[in-house]
Design an enzyme around this catalytic site. Structure first.
Site, PDB file in Angstrom:
ATOM      1  N   ASP A 102     -93.022 -25.752  74.834  1.00  0.00           N
ATOM      2  CA  ASP A 102     -94.235 -24.967  74.281  1.00  0.00           C
ATOM      3  C   ASP A 102     -94.654 -25.601  72.875  1.00  0.00           C
ATOM      4  OD1 ASP A 102     -95.957 -22.464  75.268  1.00  0.00           O
ATOM      5  OD2 ASP A 102     -95.340 -22.385  72.913  1.00  0.00           O
ATOM      6  N   ASN A 110    -105.622 -26.693  68.091  1.00  0.00           N
ATOM      7  CA  ASN A 110    -106.890 -27.022  68.728  1.00  0.00           C
ATOM      8  C   ASN A 110    -108.036 -26.706  68.222  1.00  0.00           C
ATOM      9  OD1 ASN A 110    -105.804 -29.299  70.317  1.00  0.00           O
ATOM     10  ND2 ASN A 110    -105.766 -27.681  72.195  1.00  0.00           N
ATOM     11  N   ASP A 119    -100.229 -37.429  68.398  1.00  0.00           N
ATOM     12  CA  ASP A 119     -98.890 -38.412  68.502  1.00  0.00           C
ATOM     13  C   ASP A 119     -97.915 -37.700  69.216  1.00  0.00           C
ATOM     14  OD1 ASP A 119    -100.142 -40.428  67.195  1.00  0.00           O
ATOM     15  OD2 ASP A 119     -99.318 -39.752  65.100  1.00  0.00           O
ATOM     16  N   ASP A 142    -100.785 -25.309  76.503  1.00  0.00           N
ATOM     17  CA  ASP A 142     -99.801 -25.518  75.681  1.00  0.00           C
ATOM     18  C   ASP A 142     -98.486 -25.831  75.982  1.00  0.00           C
ATOM     19  OD1 ASP A 142     -99.121 -22.928  75.862  1.00  0.00           O
ATOM     20  OD2 ASP A 142     -99.133 -22.617  74.060  1.00  0.00           O
TER      21      ASP A 142
END
Length: 190
Positions: A102, A110, A119, A142
């Site tokens: 998570d 976001n 990345d 998530d």
């Protein structure tokens, strides 16, 4: 025969019929050539269309199995893979571990930085590339699922620790986090 017996009238009649039949055969040959050329062109068009449809089918299948944000497998692909790997582990009496991974304060990340892949997804993808017995998929907003096949507890914990550390080493800013200024993750493994 009619020429040999000098029967000119029958000879001319036979010659005329042969000429007419030759014309009919020539017309039929032209028709057959035309038809076969048309058939060949239609066959080539059909092959091109089939190749195009197969390519589109592959693309649609890939889209149906990949998460658009991360490029990782989506829940549909996860369900399909999990079903197969659970059976394989059961049949081969191999260890199977599942990690729920998570991203902490992902919504805030976001909201602050936009819905970008980041990345951390490349790290998950690289984990799968490095080890064919590791499978990663996006489970929800998530949440990610990582399946480890045929790994000991120690190997799974080492991989999970390495994954966590690599994400921390990226030092991706997350102003919305309440635990760190960088992106952090929570992991649960069984």
């Amino acid at each position: 025969y009619y020429r040999a017996v000098q029967d000119r009238e029958n000879y001319l009649e036979v010659c005329a019929r042969l000429y007419e039949e030759g014309q009919i055969l020539r017309e039929e040959n032209v028709g057959v050539l035309h038809w076969s050329t048309e058939l060949r062109l239609n066959l080539e068009k059909a092959r091109k269309k089939e190749r195009k449809l197969l390519k589109e089918k592959r693309m649609l299948k890939e889209r149906s199995e990949k998460d658009a944000l991360t490029g990782l497998a989506n829940r549909y692909k996860l369900n399909d893979f999990a079903e197969k790997v659970f059976e394989k582990a059961k049949d081969n009496r191999e260890m199977l571990s599942v990690e729920i991974f998570d991203v902490d304060y992902f919504k805030q990340f976001n909201d602050t930085y936009g819905h970008q892949a980041g990345d951390q997804w490349k790290i998950l993808d690289r984990f799968m590339q490095e080890d064919e017995d590791v499978f990663c998929a996006r489970y929800g907003g998530d949440e990610f699922i990582i399946i480890y096949y045929g790994k000991t507890d120690e190997e799974v914990l080492a991989l999970a620790h390495r994954l966590r550390q690599e994400i921390l080493d990226l030092k991706l800013k997350n102003q919305g986090s309440q635990v760190s200024e960088y992106v952090t993750v929570s992991q649960g493994i069984r």
